[in-house]
Design a protein around this motif. Structure first.
Motif, PDB file in Angstrom:
ATOM      1  N   VAL A 170     -21.960 -89.243  56.995  1.00  0.00           N
ATOM      2  CA  VAL A 170     -21.640 -88.517  55.999  1.00  0.00           C
ATOM      3  C   VAL A 170     -22.678 -88.831  54.849  1.00  0.00           C
ATOM      4  O   VAL A 170     -22.997 -89.890  54.661  1.00  0.00           O
ATOM      5  CB  VAL A 170     -20.158 -88.757  55.705  1.00  0.00           C
ATOM      6  CG1 VAL A 170     -20.112 -87.954  54.458  1.00  0.00           C
ATOM      7  CG2 VAL A 170     -19.169 -88.475  56.679  1.00  0.00           C
ATOM      8  N   TYR A 171     -23.226 -87.753  54.310  1.00  0.00           N
ATOM      9  CA  TYR A 171     -24.136 -87.970  53.175  1.00  0.00           C
ATOM     10  C   TYR A 171     -23.682 -87.262  51.893  1.00  0.00           C
ATOM     11  O   TYR A 171     -22.955 -86.228  52.119  1.00  0.00           O
ATOM     12  CB  TYR A 171     -25.560 -87.274  53.664  1.00  0.00           C
ATOM     13  CG  TYR A 171     -26.592 -87.138  52.505  1.00  0.00           C
ATOM     14  CD1 TYR A 171     -26.978 -88.421  52.031  1.00  0.00           C
ATOM     15  CD2 TYR A 171     -26.917 -85.958  51.758  1.00  0.00           C
ATOM     16  CE1 TYR A 171     -27.831 -88.110  50.647  1.00  0.00           C
ATOM     17  CE2 TYR A 171     -27.716 -85.807  50.740  1.00  0.00           C
ATOM     18  CZ  TYR A 171     -28.315 -87.080  50.220  1.00  0.00           C
ATOM     19  OH  TYR A 171     -29.121 -87.001  49.292  1.00  0.00           O
ATOM     20  N   ILE A 198     -25.626 -91.481  48.731  1.00  0.00           N
ATOM     21  CA  ILE A 198     -24.716 -92.535  49.962  1.00  0.00           C
ATOM     22  C   ILE A 198     -24.795 -91.933  51.266  1.00  0.00           C
ATOM     23  O   ILE A 198     -24.309 -90.570  51.254  1.00  0.00           O
ATOM     24  CB  ILE A 198     -23.316 -92.501  49.255  1.00  0.00           C
ATOM     25  CG1 ILE A 198     -23.268 -93.139  47.909  1.00  0.00           C
ATOM     26  CG2 ILE A 198     -22.592 -93.605  50.167  1.00  0.00           C
ATOM     27  CD1 ILE A 198     -22.039 -93.286  47.228  1.00  0.00           C
ATOM     28  N   VAL A 199     -24.973 -92.837  52.278  1.00  0.00           N
ATOM     29  CA  VAL A 199     -24.907 -92.350  53.499  1.00  0.00           C
ATOM     30  C   VAL A 199     -23.918 -93.311  54.345  1.00  0.00           C
ATOM     31  O   VAL A 199     -24.043 -94.696  54.103  1.00  0.00           O
ATOM     32  CB  VAL A 199     -26.062 -92.492  54.478  1.00  0.00           C
ATOM     33  CG1 VAL A 199     -25.849 -91.741  55.814  1.00  0.00           C
ATOM     34  CG2 VAL A 199     -27.374 -91.587  53.703  1.00  0.00           C
ATOM     35  N   ILE A 200     -23.073 -93.102  54.988  1.00  0.00           N
ATOM     36  CA  ILE A 200     -21.979 -93.770  55.531  1.00  0.00           C
ATOM     37  C   ILE A 200     -22.369 -93.417  57.122  1.00  0.00           C
ATOM     38  O   ILE A 200     -22.021 -92.267  57.707  1.00  0.00           O
ATOM     39  CB  ILE A 200     -20.469 -93.669  55.238  1.00  0.00           C
ATOM     40  CG1 ILE A 200     -20.317 -94.017  53.881  1.00  0.00           C
ATOM     41  CG2 ILE A 200     -19.618 -94.464  56.140  1.00  0.00           C
ATOM     42  CD1 ILE A 200     -19.095 -93.649  53.364  1.00  0.00           C
ATOM     43  N   TYR A 201     -22.524 -94.338  58.038  1.00  0.00           N
ATOM     44  CA  TYR A 201     -22.956 -93.930  59.408  1.00  0.00           C
ATOM     45  C   TYR A 201     -21.902 -94.754  60.275  1.00  0.00           C
ATOM     46  O   TYR A 201     -21.282 -95.873  59.860  1.00  0.00           O
ATOM     47  CB  TYR A 201     -24.240 -94.666  59.960  1.00  0.00           C
ATOM     48  CG  TYR A 201     -25.398 -94.240  59.003  1.00  0.00           C
ATOM     49  CD1 TYR A 201     -26.227 -93.293  59.667  1.00  0.00           C
ATOM     50  CD2 TYR A 201     -26.109 -95.025  57.993  1.00  0.00           C
ATOM     51  CE1 TYR A 201     -27.278 -92.924  58.789  1.00  0.00           C
ATOM     52  CE2 TYR A 201     -27.212 -94.671  57.270  1.00  0.00           C
ATOM     53  CZ  TYR A 201     -27.780 -93.324  57.815  1.00  0.00           C
ATOM     54  OH  TYR A 201     -29.069 -93.034  57.367  1.00  0.00           O
ATOM     55  N   ARG A 202     -21.464 -94.239  61.379  1.00  0.00           N
ATOM     56  CA  ARG A 202     -20.630 -94.858  62.397  1.00  0.00           C
ATOM     57  C   ARG A 202     -21.273 -94.538  63.805  1.00  0.00           C
ATOM     58  O   ARG A 202     -21.134 -93.666  64.425  1.00  0.00           O
ATOM     59  CB  ARG A 202     -19.236 -93.987  62.246  1.00  0.00           C
ATOM     60  CG  ARG A 202     -18.466 -94.083  61.268  1.00  0.00           C
ATOM     61  CD  ARG A 202     -17.073 -93.357  61.300  1.00  0.00           C
ATOM     62  NE  ARG A 202     -16.216 -93.579  60.373  1.00  0.00           N
ATOM     63  CZ  ARG A 202     -16.262 -94.319  59.055  1.00  0.00           C
ATOM     64  NH1 ARG A 202     -17.269 -94.932  58.457  1.00  0.00           N
ATOM     65  NH2 ARG A 202     -15.124 -94.205  58.056  1.00  0.00           N
ATOM     66  N   ASP A 214     -33.481 -98.420  50.653  1.00  0.00           N
ATOM     67  CA  ASP A 214     -32.261 -98.261  51.279  1.00  0.00           C
ATOM     68  C   ASP A 214     -31.714 -99.363  51.515  1.00  0.00           C
ATOM     69  O   ASP A 214     -32.368-100.423  52.067  1.00  0.00           O
ATOM     70  CB  ASP A 214     -32.644 -97.372  52.743  1.00  0.00           C
ATOM     71  CG  ASP A 214     -31.477 -97.348  53.954  1.00  0.00           C
ATOM     72  OD1 ASP A 214     -30.547 -97.735  53.279  1.00  0.00           O
ATOM     73  OD2 ASP A 214     -31.821 -96.965  54.786  1.00  0.00           O
ATOM     74  N   ARG A 215     -30.508 -99.899  50.669  1.00  0.00           N
ATOM     75  CA  ARG A 215     -29.793-101.011  51.203  1.00  0.00           C
ATOM     76  C   ARG A 215     -28.468-100.515  51.599  1.00  0.00           C
ATOM     77  O   ARG A 215     -27.863 -99.776  51.462  1.00  0.00           O
ATOM     78  CB  ARG A 215     -29.604-101.721  49.908  1.00  0.00           C
ATOM     79  CG  ARG A 215     -31.131-102.106  49.447  1.00  0.00           C
ATOM     80  CD  ARG A 215     -30.974-102.766  47.935  1.00  0.00           C
ATOM     81  NE  ARG A 215     -32.236-103.321  47.729  1.00  0.00           N
ATOM     82  CZ  ARG A 215     -32.973-102.923  46.908  1.00  0.00           C
ATOM     83  NH1 ARG A 215     -32.601-101.824  46.017  1.00  0.00           N
ATOM     84  NH2 ARG A 215     -34.262-103.444  46.472  1.00  0.00           N
ATOM     85  N   ALA A 216     -28.077-101.600  52.802  1.00  0.00           N
ATOM     86  CA  ALA A 216     -26.675-101.064  53.379  1.00  0.00           C
ATOM     87  C   ALA A 216     -25.737-102.233  53.491  1.00  0.00           C
ATOM     88  O   ALA A 216     -26.261-103.297  53.617  1.00  0.00           O
ATOM     89  CB  ALA A 216     -26.828-100.516  54.680  1.00  0.00           C
ATOM     90  N   VAL A 217     -24.482-102.175  53.270  1.00  0.00           N
ATOM     91  CA  VAL A 217     -23.505-103.296  53.710  1.00  0.00           C
ATOM     92  C   VAL A 217     -22.977-102.695  54.984  1.00  0.00           C
ATOM     93  O   VAL A 217     -22.480-101.653  55.068  1.00  0.00           O
ATOM     94  CB  VAL A 217     -22.508-103.421  52.741  1.00  0.00           C
ATOM     95  CG1 VAL A 217     -21.281-104.253  53.142  1.00  0.00           C
ATOM     96  CG2 VAL A 217     -23.039-103.874  51.432  1.00  0.00           C
ATOM     97  N   LEU A 218     -22.999-103.560  56.031  1.00  0.00           N
ATOM     98  CA  LEU A 218     -22.498-103.336  57.374  1.00  0.00           C
ATOM     99  C   LEU A 218     -21.247-104.062  57.421  1.00  0.00           C
ATOM    100  O   LEU A 218     -21.164-105.300  57.236  1.00  0.00           O
ATOM    101  CB  LEU A 218     -23.407-103.576  58.436  1.00  0.00           C
ATOM    102  CG  LEU A 218     -24.665-102.833  58.384  1.00  0.00           C
ATOM    103  CD1 LEU A 218     -25.535-103.215  57.464  1.00  0.00           C
ATOM    104  CD2 LEU A 218     -25.299-103.294  59.807  1.00  0.00           C
ATOM    105  N   THR A 219     -20.227-103.252  58.064  1.00  0.00           N
ATOM    106  CA  THR A 219     -18.925-104.049  58.649  1.00  0.00           C
ATOM    107  C   THR A 219     -18.642-103.811  60.122  1.00  0.00           C
ATOM    108  O   THR A 219     -19.202-102.902  60.741  1.00  0.00           O
ATOM    109  CB  THR A 219     -17.635-103.225  57.893  1.00  0.00           C
ATOM    110  OG1 THR A 219     -17.694-101.986  57.992  1.00  0.00           O
ATOM    111  CG2 THR A 219     -17.846-103.548  56.219  1.00  0.00           C
TER     112      THR A 219
END
Length: 123
Positions: free
Chosen positions: A57-58, A67-71, A94-99
């Motif tokens: 989702v962008y 913001i981009v949320i990747y699954r 591009d910085r991301a937090v991964l869970t």
């Protein structure tokens, strides 16, 4: 670099950076390209090979940020990873937090640039 687009569809964005995790860097994807095929699907290539696919989702926030949320279907052998990325199109970062499983897993810190879209590799 560029203003944040309204959509990522049709773009290929090359990412170069480092991952920080309890398991170290994920060097197999330290340089990779994400190609956004549709409004909710993308694939990832590294070294000329397709190495992943994801739903995403962008959201464009303003001229600069998105913001981009990747699954991803699978990420580093796991099927429960979510990447929450912050794109700064003016700075090219591009910085991301991964869970994983809802718990903190890693962070990614890199630069990004739009590149030509190559033919979709099999894989």
């Amino acid at each position: 670099m560029m203003d944040a687009p309204k959509s990522l569809v049709g773009l290929s964005i090359e990412w170069t950076g480092v991952h920080h995790s309890e398991h170290g860097d994920f060097t197999d994807i330290s340089v990779h390209t994400v190609t956004y095929e549709t409004e909710d699907h993308c694939y990832v290539t590294a070294g000329g090979q397709r190495v992943g696919e994801a739903a995403y989702v962008y959201k464009r926030l303003d001229q600069r940020m998105g913001i981009v949320i990747y699954r991803p279907r699978v990420y580093q052998g796991r099927d429960d990873v979510v990447l929450n990325a912050m794109f700064d199109f003016h700075e090219g970062t591009d910085r991301a937090v991964l869970t994983a499983g809802g718990a903190p897993f890693a962070v990614a810190d890199g630069t990004m640039r739009v590149v030509d879209t190559a033919a979709r590799p099999r894989g």
